[in-house]
Motif scaffolding. Structure first.
Motif, short mmCIF file in Angstrom:
data_model
loop_
_atom_site.label_atom_id
_atom_site.label_comp_id
_atom_site.label_asym_id
_atom_site.label_seq_id
_atom_site.Cartn_x
_atom_site.Cartn_y
_atom_site.Cartn_z
N MET A 122 50.49 40.42 49.00
CA MET A 122 51.76 40.65 49.25
C MET A 122 52.28 40.46 50.81
O MET A 122 53.50 39.73 50.72
CB MET A 122 51.76 42.20 49.28
N TYR A 123 51.43 40.63 51.63
CA TYR A 123 51.97 40.11 53.06
C TYR A 123 52.10 38.63 53.22
O TYR A 123 53.29 38.17 53.75
CB TYR A 123 50.93 40.29 53.97
N TRP A 124 51.34 37.82 52.57
CA TRP A 124 51.47 36.50 52.56
C TRP A 124 52.92 35.89 51.70
O TRP A 124 53.58 35.19 52.12
CB TRP A 124 50.37 35.60 51.86
N GLY A 125 53.08 36.51 50.61
CA GLY A 125 54.22 36.09 49.67
C GLY A 125 55.44 36.88 50.33
O GLY A 125 56.43 36.06 50.58
N CYS A 126 55.40 38.03 50.88
CA CYS A 126 56.63 38.51 51.42
C CYS A 126 57.08 37.96 52.77
O CYS A 126 58.23 37.62 52.88
CB CYS A 126 56.70 40.13 51.82
#
Ligand code: GRG
Ligand code: ZN
Length: 338
Positions: free
Chosen positions: A50-54
């Protein structure tokens, strides 16, 4: 999803080399692919994904149009365990890797005050050992990633005072090798990923003056190969993620111009999936969210300017791996640097 994937632009409607609209679609679609092998095999690191995508969406300034902030915050809060740390998904044991990712996601979506901050500080601080090093979890793996994670996470929480910074610095310096690089622990081979962690940690600790910057920057600059791409250590193949691990280190060391910028741009562009979006580790491979984010980071650090005015690429901070406006709101001011 705030907006159905199908309503996002389907064909790449830009002449820019950076296929930004397709990358937004690629990240948005990840949430929909719950039946894919990749989804099920990556569930243990959901918070980091989620951190990478967001973060990819924040860099492209498209976060608001894709995910619902309340949903992201709610999911992340559920990963905080009773011990104060965060797991990679609901019901998983706390680990430094996911604790940092969770705090970064909460910082991006302005949800930090909703988590149990003091418990998180206590769990992170308890990972420091008497020799200054840090373990990743309660089972004790020690690695140069973890002092960096502690310093970044505690800065986000405004509590770096909770650990012994001087001892952490002393231990990190023990991990520096004869070639000026850093490895996972004292005596271990130099690797760009570990160098990123050590350089960023020393920067947060205002201790960059304790290393030979030119020798380390020289090792990092030698990572560029004839393809324009960067490898992570000698004799290895180029990989897009080193556009982050190497370039963020060179940025912190103020030696970004030791790399051939346009050649690296070309390598990153060649790793884009021109049909479905996303960036792969190498040209022709399947894209994934991790390399999509780190490819965008490389372009951002080197100041890529899209020729299409409808495309934005915001600046990422090379030490915290967060956009500058988020850091400003947290009151994290620039370290002394060099
Ligand atoms: C906030 C950006 C950010 C990071 C958090 C997780 C972490 C802290 C840092 C990881 C640093 C690291 C060790 C990165 C390297 C990852 C990588 C590409 C490992 C591959 O190693 P090998 O040996 O690949 O499989 P090579 O390229 O050497 O063949
Ligand atoms: Zn990679």
């Amino acid at each position: 999803l705030e907006q159905p994937v199908d309503s996002l632009p389907k064909i790449e409607d830009t002449s820019d080399r950076l296929l930004a609209n397709l990358h937004v679609r690629f990240v948005a679609a990840l949430n929909d692919r719950k039946d894919s092998f990749h989804y099920w095999t990556s569930q243990h690191l959901r918070v980091s994904g989620m951190y990478w995508g967001c973060s990819a969406l924040f860099l492209l300034n498209r976060s608001a149009s894709v995910f619902n902030a309340d949903d992201i915050i709610a999911f992340t809060l559920e990963c905080q365990n009773s011990d104060g740390g965060f797991g990679g998904n609901h019901g998983q044991a706390s680990h430094m890797l996911y604790t940092l990712s969770a705090l970064q996601v909460l910082a991006l979506y302005r949800g930090l005050d909703k988590c149990r901050r003091d418990d998180a500080v206590a769990w992170i601080a308890a990972r420091q050992k008497s020799n200054g090093s840090f373990e990743g979890d309660e089972w004790g793996e020690v690695d140069t990633r973890f002092p960096y994670i502690a310093l970044n996470a505690l800065q986000i929480l405004g509590r770096v005072d909770a650990i012994n910074i001087e001892k952490a610095v002393e231990w990190i310096l023990l991990c520096q090798n004869w070639d000026a690089g850093f490895g996972v622990s004292p005596g271990a081979e130099s690797h760009a990923g570990q160098i990123f962690c050590c350089v960023a940690a020393l920067c947060i600790a205002n201790s960059l003056h304790r290393i030979d910057v030119d020798r380390l920057a020289n090792w990092l600059a030698f990572r560029q190969l004839p393809s324009g791409g960067l490898n992570g250590r000698p004799e290895k193949k180029a990989d897009v993620c080193y556009s982050w691990w190497v370039m963020s280190s060179l940025s912190t060391l103020q030696r970004l111009d030791w790399i051939h910028k346009d050649a690296l741009f070309e390598y990153i562009f060649a790793c884009q999936d021109a049909e479905d979006g996303g960036i792969a580790d190498k040209p022709g491979n399947m894209p994934d969210v991790y390399h999509t984010f780190f490819g965008l980071c490389g372009l951002s650090l080197l100041g890529y300017q899209p020729s299409d005015p409808t495309i934005e690429l915001r600046e990422i901070n090379p030490v915290y791996a967060l956009p500058y406006d988020v850091l400003e709101e947290l009151g994290i001011t620039a370290e002394r640097g060099l």
